[in-house]
Design an enzyme around this catalytic site. Structure first.
Site, PDB file in Angstrom:
ATOM      1  N   SER A  82      11.377   2.726  25.037  1.00  0.00           N
ATOM      2  CA  SER A  82      10.254   3.594  24.691  1.00  0.00           C
ATOM      3  C   SER A  82      10.172   4.708  25.721  1.00  0.00           C
ATOM      4  O   SER A  82      10.600   4.537  26.873  1.00  0.00           O
ATOM      5  CB  SER A  82       8.943   2.790  24.704  1.00  0.00           C
ATOM      6  OG  SER A  82       7.818   3.639  24.685  1.00  0.00           O
TER       7      SER A  82
ATOM      8  N   TYR B  58       3.695  -2.567  29.750  1.00  0.00           N
ATOM      9  CA  TYR B  58       4.651  -2.259  28.683  1.00  0.00           C
ATOM     10  C   TYR B  58       5.651  -1.220  29.176  1.00  0.00           C
ATOM     11  O   TYR B  58       6.864  -1.380  29.004  1.00  0.00           O
ATOM     12  CB  TYR B  58       3.886  -1.736  27.464  1.00  0.00           C
ATOM     13  CG  TYR B  58       4.767  -1.308  26.314  1.00  0.00           C
ATOM     14  CD1 TYR B  58       5.380  -2.247  25.496  1.00  0.00           C
ATOM     15  CD2 TYR B  58       4.951   0.045  26.012  1.00  0.00           C
ATOM     16  CE1 TYR B  58       6.175  -1.856  24.424  1.00  0.00           C
ATOM     17  CE2 TYR B  58       5.739   0.448  24.947  1.00  0.00           C
ATOM     18  CZ  TYR B  58       6.348  -0.505  24.159  1.00  0.00           C
ATOM     19  OH  TYR B  58       7.130  -0.115  23.103  1.00  0.00           O
TER      20      TYR B  58
ATOM     21  N   LYS C  32       9.756  -1.558  29.688  1.00  0.00           N
ATOM     22  CA  LYS C  32      10.717  -0.683  29.018  1.00  0.00           C
ATOM     23  C   LYS C  32      11.591   0.059  30.035  1.00  0.00           C
ATOM     24  O   LYS C  32      12.774   0.334  29.755  1.00  0.00           O
ATOM     25  CB  LYS C  32       9.988   0.295  28.098  1.00  0.00           C
ATOM     26  CG  LYS C  32       9.334  -0.378  26.895  1.00  0.00           C
ATOM     27  CD  LYS C  32      10.335  -1.169  26.062  1.00  0.00           C
ATOM     28  CE  LYS C  32       9.743  -1.732  24.799  1.00  0.00           C
ATOM     29  NZ  LYS C  32      10.727  -2.469  23.975  1.00  0.00           N
TER      30      LYS C  32
END
Length: 257
Positions: free
Chosen positions: A149, A162, A166
């Site tokens: 991402s 998160y 990533k």
């Protein structure tokens, strides 16, 4: 898949792919793109009913599903073993399974939640890569595509764990690309906001406002990532490894503006 591209009409490439987290959204779009070009595909996901429906849409003659939790080593082994039993080879691995269970500042983050995020977003990708390597790719070659991402490339307020996971996935890609060369090419896709159920909270009820930040004038569609994955797993990308392909509608062009 276009109006004229159906699983029945697609050529048979003889290649086989395993796509994790693929009962819907980005993972399903990747599987659909690979089936459309003639690959056979195994998709994984937690929900067995959703997987069965996805396999029916992809075409049971070209697809199969194995339900389970991506971070579970037993599930990883079972999925790879099922592919080898059914198809006898495993050319392409796409690590798409991911989670983002918390929306919070890092200062207040429950570390158990961070651990769960890393298990699913990073360690599952490594586990599938290890098992695919030993089952087929070490001797026969192939490709790995990780789906990360843009959150892994920049600060992501309230999504720090998160984004960190990533970023780790992007570095995992570099490590595997170096270690698995020249037999296996390993690359990573870093999408911006794509219109999926997973990302709904980032645009629902304000899609026009969210899309205004994108020079291309829209948010991403799962098919945008599907096309990128199809390219990176193709012979056309035969001299590309260890790279991060940002699929963002140009939003990074406006960073800092």
């Amino acid at each position: 898949m276009t109006q004229h591209q159906t699983p029945d009409a697609a050529p048979d490439t003889g290649k086989v792919a395993l796509v994790t987290g693929a009962s819907r959204g980005i993972g399903y779009a990747i599987a659909e793109a690979l089936v459309a070009r003639g690959d056979r595909v195994c998709i994984t996901g937690r929900n067995e009913d959703a997987l069965k429906e996805a396999v029916e849409r992809l075409g049971p003659d070209r697809a199969m599903g194995v339900a389970g939790k991506a971070h579970d080593p037993a599930h990883q082994s079972t999925a790879v073993e099922r592919v080898m039993e059914a198809y006898g080879r495993l050319d392409h691995l796409v690590n798409n399974a991911g989670t983002n269970p918390v929306f919070a500042l890092l200062a207040d983050l429950d570390l158990a939640v961070a651990s769960k995020t890393y298990e699913t977003n990073v360690l599952s990708a490594l586990g599938f890569a290890q098992k695919t390597w030993h089952a087929w790719q070490k001797e026969h070659g192939g490709t790995i595509v990780n789906v990360a991402s843009v959150a892994g490339l920049n600060a992501s307020p309230f999504m720090g764990t998160y984004g960190m996971s990533k970023a780790a996935m992007i570095n995992l890609t570099l490590q595997l690309a170096r270690e698995f060369a020249p037999a296996v090419r390993v690359n990573v896709i870093a999408p911006a906001v794509v219109k999926t159920k997973f990302a709904r909270a980032l645009y629902e009820g304000r899609e026009e406002e969210a899309a205004a930040a994108y020079p291309m004038g829209r948010l991403g569609a799962p098919e945008d990532v599907g096309g990128a994955a199809a390219f990176l797993t193709s012979d056309a990308a035969g001299w590309i490894t260890g790279q991060t392909l940002v699929v963002d509608g140009g939003v990074f062009l406006t960073a800092g503006v």
